[in-house]
Design an enzyme around this catalytic site. Sequence first.
Site, mmCIF file in Angstrom:
data_model
loop_
_atom_site.group_PDB
_atom_site.id
_atom_site.type_symbol
_atom_site.label_atom_id
_atom_site.label_comp_id
_atom_site.label_asym_id
_atom_site.label_seq_id
_atom_site.Cartn_x
_atom_site.Cartn_y
_atom_site.Cartn_z
ATOM 1 N N TYR A 282 5.819 5.506 2.489
ATOM 2 C CA TYR A 282 6.347 4.266 1.913
ATOM 3 C C TYR A 282 5.412 3.838 0.791
ATOM 4 O O TYR A 282 4.194 3.815 0.958
ATOM 5 C CB TYR A 282 6.387 3.182 3.002
ATOM 6 C CG TYR A 282 6.882 1.834 2.533
ATOM 7 C CD1 TYR A 282 8.200 1.667 2.115
ATOM 8 C CD2 TYR A 282 6.039 0.720 2.515
ATOM 9 C CE1 TYR A 282 8.660 0.421 1.703
ATOM 10 C CE2 TYR A 282 6.503 -0.515 2.107
ATOM 11 C CZ TYR A 282 7.814 -0.665 1.701
ATOM 12 O OH TYR A 282 8.276 -1.897 1.290
ATOM 13 N N ASP B 256 -1.679 6.780 -3.027
ATOM 14 C CA ASP B 256 -1.323 5.409 -2.660
ATOM 15 C C ASP B 256 -2.284 4.994 -1.553
ATOM 16 O O ASP B 256 -2.107 5.343 -0.386
ATOM 17 C CB ASP B 256 0.133 5.365 -2.192
ATOM 18 C CG ASP B 256 0.520 3.980 -1.679
ATOM 19 O OD1 ASP B 256 -0.379 3.131 -1.504
ATOM 20 O OD2 ASP B 256 1.719 3.764 -1.430
ATOM 21 N N LYS C 8 -3.424 -4.764 0.252
ATOM 22 C CA LYS C 8 -4.022 -5.101 1.556
ATOM 23 C C LYS C 8 -5.489 -5.525 1.455
ATOM 24 O O LYS C 8 -5.771 -6.628 1.018
ATOM 25 C CB LYS C 8 -3.800 -3.959 2.544
ATOM 26 C CG LYS C 8 -2.280 -3.639 2.675
ATOM 27 C CD LYS C 8 -1.961 -2.700 3.794
ATOM 28 C CE LYS C 8 -0.515 -2.244 3.808
ATOM 29 N NZ LYS C 8 0.434 -3.111 4.441
HETATM 30 C C1 LIG Z 1 1.103 2.902 1.651
HETATM 31 C C2 LIG Z 1 1.789 1.672 1.172
HETATM 32 N N1 LIG Z 1 2.097 1.541 -0.119
HETATM 33 C C3 LIG Z 1 2.693 0.446 -0.611
HETATM 34 C C4 LIG Z 1 3.013 -0.598 0.201
HETATM 35 C C5 LIG Z 1 3.672 -1.822 -0.357
HETATM 36 O O1 LIG Z 1 2.781 -2.873 -0.356
HETATM 37 P P1 LIG Z 1 3.318 -4.390 -0.331
HETATM 38 O O2 LIG Z 1 3.947 -4.602 0.986
HETATM 39 O O3 LIG Z 1 2.085 -5.200 -0.568
HETATM 40 O O4 LIG Z 1 4.282 -4.515 -1.461
HETATM 41 C C6 LIG Z 1 2.723 -0.517 1.566
HETATM 42 C C7 LIG Z 1 3.073 -1.623 2.475
HETATM 43 O O5 LIG Z 1 2.881 -1.590 3.644
HETATM 44 C C8 LIG Z 1 2.103 0.639 2.062
HETATM 45 O O6 LIG Z 1 1.822 0.790 3.359
#
Ligand SMILES: Cc1ncc(COP(=O)(O)O)c(C=O)c1O
Length: 426
Positions: free
Chosen positions: A144, A239, A267
């Site tokens: 994700y 990511d 985060k």
């Molecule tokens: C690996 C990863 N990338 C991107 C995101 C998206 O971040 P946000 O929820 O702050 O938009 C998340 C959210 O949990 C994530 O786990």
Amino acid sequence: MIYKRSSALFAEAKKYIPGGVNSPVRAFKAVGGDPIFVKEAKGAYLYDEDGNKLIDYIASWGPMILGHAYEPVITAIIDKAKKGTSFGMPTEIESELAKLAVSMVPNIDKIRFVNSGTEACMSAVRLARGYTGKDKIIKFAGCYHGHSDSFLIQAGSGAVTFGSPNSPGVTQGTAKDTLLAGYNNLEEVNALVNANKGEIAAIIIEPVAGNMGCIVPTDAFIKGLRELCTAERILLIFDEVMTGFRLGKGGAQEALGVAADMVTFGKVIGGGLPVGAFAAKEEIMNHLAPDGPVYQAGTLSGNPLAMSAGLAMLTELNTNPEIFDSLAKKTAFLHEGIGKALEKKGVPHQINRFGSMISVHFTDEPVVDFASSVKGNNERFNTYFHGMLNQGIYLPPSAFESYFLNDALSYADLEETIAAVEKVTF
Ligand SMILES: Cc1ncc(COP(=O)(O)O)c(C=O)c1O
């Protein structure tokens, strides 16, 4: 435990907010029952609206790595708030956080702050496309990267073909530029690259996956991706929204010993306030507006409150890096304890762990990718989740989410958690 007030608040919320929540996983759809409304939190504990105390294993889905309401972070936010909360003009603290982040993470010279992990990944991909002049990206099934259109693509049966949208509202036009491969499957990636020679701008990956439960990359896979990207002039985007400033000062790059071309954050970097970021070497970042032609902007980006929380958080982690080891040890202790408790009960399971990320999959096959993670027994997971919740342990309300340990958790908390597993009736 009684959740009367939470249920009443949920019923009220559903009248005005779709599904009663502002992010779907909070609604408990996967596990059933009503979600719990939090009143406040301190250290490793959540206190809900019914007066229950819960040991927290989600840490706001990662950010609260040092525990809730961590004093230096709260003080920094309060001090900053008194001086104004947003100006739409540059502030010194943005450079302070940027300088610190760049000093902690390998292979990055410059960083741009945004407001969420979604924005970070979306912008990183735009920059990768603008920099390379190529359109397509490869992502991995089960990873994700936020909810921007290009990422809401699910693996179909033929991963070497075009992706198909898995959310209404994502157009076929967008979907066709996102190619899908299986996690830990280098052959599939090679096949995609060969079938789309010279067209792939970037490969984006969760370097340790946390969105299909915790899944660890094999050394051959992650190093193979690096080699392939270098050979084919494809940008490798890590990511690190989950892993950044959690697996170590330098995140997954440091923990796995693999260099990325671009890195995204979220985060922990915001210390519990809404911050995302993307970063790379100067040569790439200079393509970004206002220096370069790739546009990206934000009214509240680099917000002083958010920067002050992030700066306080990263300062703590930078000056006390032993926190990462302490967290990893606590996670290993939990792993062993939960594993033994489930074995004693004869419940088939797999526990995946890396650093302070861990998840329990109720299956007897190794969980190495999305296909193997969906084989987990959901009913058993739900029994486990509610069995733990009833004993005051708050686990992620979905089998496809990693736990995030926070350093405020004591060994007594971990022991209580393990004892709770022993009492769950499967
Ligand atoms: C690996 C990863 N990338 C991107 C995101 C998206 O971040 P946000 O929820 O702050 O938009 C998340 C959210 O949990 C994530 O786990």
